[in-house]
Design a protein around this motif. Structure first.
Motif, PDB file in Angstrom:
ATOM      1  N   THR A  95       8.941  11.257   9.988  1.00  0.00           N
ATOM      2  CA  THR A  95       7.508  11.360  10.244  1.00  0.00           C
ATOM      3  C   THR A  95       7.014  10.079  10.897  1.00  0.00           C
ATOM      4  N   THR A  96       5.926  10.208  11.617  1.00  0.00           N
ATOM      5  CA  THR A  96       5.348   9.019  12.240  1.00  0.00           C
ATOM      6  C   THR A  96       4.898   8.018  11.182  1.00  0.00           C
ATOM      7  N   GLY A  97       4.451   8.516  10.042  1.00  0.00           N
ATOM      8  CA  GLY A  97       4.018   7.628   8.966  1.00  0.00           C
ATOM      9  C   GLY A  97       5.150   6.773   8.423  1.00  0.00           C
ATOM     10  N   GLU A  98       6.365   7.332   8.416  1.00  0.00           N
ATOM     11  CA  GLU A  98       7.504   6.559   7.921  1.00  0.00           C
ATOM     12  C   GLU A  98       7.846   5.418   8.877  1.00  0.00           C
ATOM     13  N   VAL A  99       7.715   5.663  10.173  1.00  0.00           N
ATOM     14  CA  VAL A  99       7.927   4.584  11.141  1.00  0.00           C
ATOM     15  C   VAL A  99       6.812   3.546  11.011  1.00  0.00           C
ATOM     16  N   ALA A 100       5.591   4.016  10.834  1.00  0.00           N
ATOM     17  CA  ALA A 100       4.460   3.110  10.684  1.00  0.00           C
ATOM     18  C   ALA A 100       4.619   2.224   9.448  1.00  0.00           C
ATOM     19  N   GLY A 101       5.213   2.755   8.405  1.00  0.00           N
ATOM     20  CA  GLY A 101       5.443   1.954   7.201  1.00  0.00           C
ATOM     21  C   GLY A 101       6.358   0.783   7.468  1.00  0.00           C
ATOM     22  N   ALA A 102       7.393   1.008   8.280  1.00  0.00           N
ATOM     23  CA  ALA A 102       8.304  -0.079   8.637  1.00  0.00           C
ATOM     24  C   ALA A 102       7.598  -1.131   9.489  1.00  0.00           C
ATOM     25  N   VAL A 103       6.786  -0.664  10.447  1.00  0.00           N
ATOM     26  CA  VAL A 103       6.016  -1.592  11.275  1.00  0.00           C
ATOM     27  C   VAL A 103       5.047  -2.392  10.407  1.00  0.00           C
ATOM     28  N   ALA A 104       4.411  -1.728   9.451  1.00  0.00           N
ATOM     29  CA  ALA A 104       3.455  -2.406   8.576  1.00  0.00           C
ATOM     30  C   ALA A 104       4.130  -3.509   7.765  1.00  0.00           C
ATOM     31  N   PHE A 105       5.348  -3.262   7.309  1.00  0.00           N
ATOM     32  CA  PHE A 105       6.073  -4.308   6.594  1.00  0.00           C
ATOM     33  C   PHE A 105       6.305  -5.516   7.485  1.00  0.00           C
ATOM     34  N   LEU A 106       6.750  -5.269   8.723  1.00  0.00           N
ATOM     35  CA  LEU A 106       7.025  -6.373   9.641  1.00  0.00           C
ATOM     36  C   LEU A 106       5.752  -7.089  10.071  1.00  0.00           C
ATOM     37  N   ALA A 107       4.607  -6.416   9.961  1.00  0.00           N
ATOM     38  CA  ALA A 107       3.326  -7.036  10.288  1.00  0.00           C
ATOM     39  C   ALA A 107       2.746  -7.819   9.120  1.00  0.00           C
TER      40      ALA A 107
END
Length: 253
Positions: free
Chosen positions: A218-230
């Motif tokens: 899901t797009t949300g799962e990718v966004a979660g990874a980006v959020a961690f790196l941010a």
């Protein structure tokens, strides 16, 4: 309070698909989000409206990528917006395009276009953004999975691989400023862009079978990874490529 309260993020291609999920997640974490778009203004404004309805802050800005002067135009559009801040804390290079052709079917024009959008644009967006990126900031490049053979989009994968290499070298260069640089490689993710393709039950089943979870991402799962790196939690992570693929091709089960 969100972990990104008081921060500003710029997400290229932030109005649709993975970009929209990233924009909404960073806003939910407290950031003011600049939602970049190339042509689909309606999608970007819809994303901004969704963020605002959830209590977040965002604004849309337009710049066509893959054309001469695109990076300068993007930053000019950012600075011209009344809601923009003098500095940016999180830069997410998410915008991209896919050229569907193997090496035999790829001509120079298609190759150049793939690299202009997927490799050259992020390079110069970062270059012209360095003076605006605050010390301690984050650069996150949404790229691809470099260890998987995808001959049907070879020019695109070549360009994405270039950004993975850029990520490593920039991480070393920007370390003295406390800026981390990482990349994220989504696996097979369900978005509005591939909805027509995945509507075929056989195609959908095959795509799902590539993950050890036997489903699409899901797009949300990718966004979660980006959020961690941010986030502040990722301050000791830099120069890394994070596959967000659901264990793509780990097994044949």
């Amino acid at each position: 309070m969100g972990v990104l309260d008081g921060k500003t993020a710029l997400v290229t291609g932030g109005g649709r698909g993975i970009g929209r999920a990233v924009s909404e997640r960073l806003a939910r974490d407290g950031a003011l989000v600049a939602v970049h778009y190339g042509n689909n203004e309606a999608a970007a404004l819809e994303t901004v409206a969704a963020i605002e309805a959830a209590g977040g802050r965002a604004f849309a800005l337009r710049a066509e990528l893959g054309v001469p002067g695109d990076a300068e135009a993007l930053w000019a559009a950012y600075e011209a917006h009344p809601l923009s801040t003098p500095g940016v804390d999180v830069l997410v290079n998410n915008a991209g395009s896919a050229t569907f052709a193997d090496i035999e079917a790829t001509d120079e024009e298609a190759y150049d276009r793939a690299h202009a959008v997927n490799a050259k644009a992020p390079f110069f967006i970062i270059k012209h953004g360095l003076a605006r990126l605050r010390d301690g900031g984050r650069i996150i490049n949404v790229t691809g999975t470099p260890d998987i053979a995808l001959p049907a989009i070879l020019a695109t994968i070549t360009a994405k691989g270039a950004v993975n290499a850029l990520t490593v070298s920039l991480a070393a260069q920007l370390a003295p400023r406390g800026i981390t640089v990482n990349s994220v490689g989504p696996g097979i993710v369900e978005t509005d862009l591939n909805a027509a393709l995945l509507a075929d039950p056989a195609v959908r089943a095959h795509a799902a079978s590539r993950s050890v979870f036997h489903r699409l991402g899901t797009t949300g799962e990718v966004a979660g990874a980006v959020a961690f790196l941010a986030s502040p939690d990722s301050g000791w992570v830099t120069g890394q490529h994070l596959p967000v693929t659901g264990g793509l091709q780990l097994s044949l089960l």
